[in-house]
Design a protein around this motif. Structure first.
Motif, PDB file in Angstrom:
ATOM      1  N   GLU A  47      22.391  19.009  12.445  1.00 24.39           N
ATOM      2  CA  GLU A  47      23.081  18.966  13.721  1.00 24.39           C
ATOM      3  C   GLU A  47      22.177  19.543  14.824  1.00 24.39           C
ATOM      4  N   ARG A  48      22.465  19.099  16.035  1.00 26.87           N
ATOM      5  CA  ARG A  48      21.739  19.641  17.170  1.00 26.87           C
ATOM      6  C   ARG A  48      22.106  21.110  17.361  1.00 26.87           C
ATOM      7  N   GLU A  49      21.126  21.926  17.683  1.00 28.01           N
ATOM      8  CA  GLU A  49      21.376  23.344  17.870  1.00 28.01           C
ATOM      9  C   GLU A  49      20.727  23.830  19.166  1.00 28.01           C
ATOM     10  N   GLY A  50      21.340  24.846  19.736  1.00 29.12           N
ATOM     11  CA  GLY A  50      20.789  25.435  20.938  1.00 29.12           C
ATOM     12  C   GLY A  50      19.588  26.288  20.616  1.00 29.12           C
ATOM     13  N   VAL A  51      18.590  26.219  21.473  1.00 25.88           N
ATOM     14  CA  VAL A  51      17.368  27.013  21.301  1.00 25.88           C
ATOM     15  C   VAL A  51      17.327  28.131  22.338  1.00 25.88           C
ATOM     16  N   ALA A  52      17.431  27.750  23.609  1.00 20.02           N
ATOM     17  CA  ALA A  52      17.388  28.739  24.689  1.00 20.02           C
ATOM     18  C   ALA A  52      18.000  28.127  25.934  1.00 20.02           C
ATOM     19  N   THR A  53      18.787  28.903  26.637  1.00 19.45           N
ATOM     20  CA  THR A  53      19.412  28.430  27.859  1.00 19.45           C
ATOM     21  C   THR A  53      19.357  29.523  28.914  1.00 19.45           C
ATOM     22  N   THR A  54      19.553  29.118  30.180  1.00 22.36           N
ATOM     23  CA  THR A  54      19.466  30.097  31.252  1.00 22.36           C
ATOM     24  C   THR A  54      20.413  29.730  32.385  1.00 22.36           C
ATOM     25  N   THR A  55      20.765  30.734  33.150  1.00 21.78           N
ATOM     26  CA  THR A  55      21.597  30.541  34.325  1.00 21.78           C
ATOM     27  C   THR A  55      20.767  29.922  35.450  1.00 21.78           C
ATOM     28  N   PRO A  56      21.418  29.412  36.501  1.00 17.83           N
ATOM     29  CA  PRO A  56      20.667  28.743  37.577  1.00 17.83           C
ATOM     30  C   PRO A  56      19.563  29.598  38.187  1.00 17.83           C
ATOM     31  N   TYR A  81      15.266  18.693  23.201  1.00 15.44           N
ATOM     32  CA  TYR A  81      15.908  18.081  24.356  1.00 15.44           C
ATOM     33  C   TYR A  81      16.144  19.110  25.449  1.00 15.44           C
ATOM     34  N   CYS A  82      15.865  18.704  26.677  1.00 14.82           N
ATOM     35  CA  CYS A  82      16.255  19.494  27.835  1.00 14.82           C
ATOM     36  C   CYS A  82      17.680  19.102  28.195  1.00 14.82           C
ATOM     37  N   ALA A  83      18.469  20.082  28.591  1.00 18.20           N
ATOM     38  CA  ALA A  83      19.875  19.819  28.869  1.00 18.20           C
ATOM     39  C   ALA A  83      20.348  20.619  30.067  1.00 18.20           C
ATOM     40  N   PHE A 114      17.590  22.354  23.591  1.00 18.14           N
ATOM     41  CA  PHE A 114      18.261  22.177  22.316  1.00 18.14           C
ATOM     42  C   PHE A 114      17.320  21.404  21.404  1.00 18.14           C
ATOM     43  N   ARG A 115      17.582  21.440  20.109  1.00 21.61           N
ATOM     44  CA  ARG A 115      16.727  20.681  19.194  1.00 21.61           C
ATOM     45  C   ARG A 115      17.555  20.097  18.067  1.00 21.61           C
ATOM     46  N   GLN A 116      17.037  19.016  17.497  1.00 19.88           N
ATOM     47  CA  GLN A 116      17.705  18.382  16.367  1.00 19.88           C
ATOM     48  C   GLN A 116      16.664  17.923  15.376  1.00 19.88           C
TER      49      GLN A 116
END
Length: 123
Positions: free
Chosen positions: A42-51, A93-95, A35-37
């Motif tokens: 506001e903080r926004e999602g950049v990229a996410t992934t499943t386990p 940020y890593c989340a 995520f980034r801010q």
């Protein structure tokens, strides 16, 4: 307790590249993402992934420029950022969040956060 440690931020010129890393203490039951801010935004999602990395989700603003990958052996998440633009300037940020089926996308609430790493892109 989930621990996330980011590295790899820095300053580049427009069109440059950076690779962010996130060392995660998560299990294979966590979604991971970036995520980034930016200042004043506001903080926004950049990229996410499943386990398992089977599904990956990108913000429209970064599709085709950013690539999310994961080293499952080292439990490290990477964000390769190419063709950077000034509007990519932000704290990244890593989340993580506990995995539920269908629940790793950008719009889900992530509740574990790293300290962040600054990315600055100059024109």
């Amino acid at each position: 307790q989930v621990q996330l440690a980011e590295s790899g931020g820095g300053s580049v010129q427009t069109g440059g590249s950076l690779r962010l890393s996130c060392a995660a203490s998560t299990t294979n039951a966590h979604c991971l993402g970036w995520f980034r801010q930016a200042p004043g935004k506001e903080r926004e999602g950049v990229a996410t992934t499943t386990p398992t990395g089977t599904s990956t989700y990108y913000a429209d603003s970064v599709k085709g420029r950013f690539t999310l990958s994961k080293d499952s052996v080292k439990n490290t998440l990477f964000l390769q950022m190419n063709n950077l633009k000034p509007e990519d300037t932000a704290m990244y940020y890593c989340a993580a969040r506990a995995y539920v089926p269908g629940g790793c996308a950008l719009n889900y609430k992530y509740n574990h956060w790293g300290q962040g790493t600054q990315v600055t892109v100059s024109s």
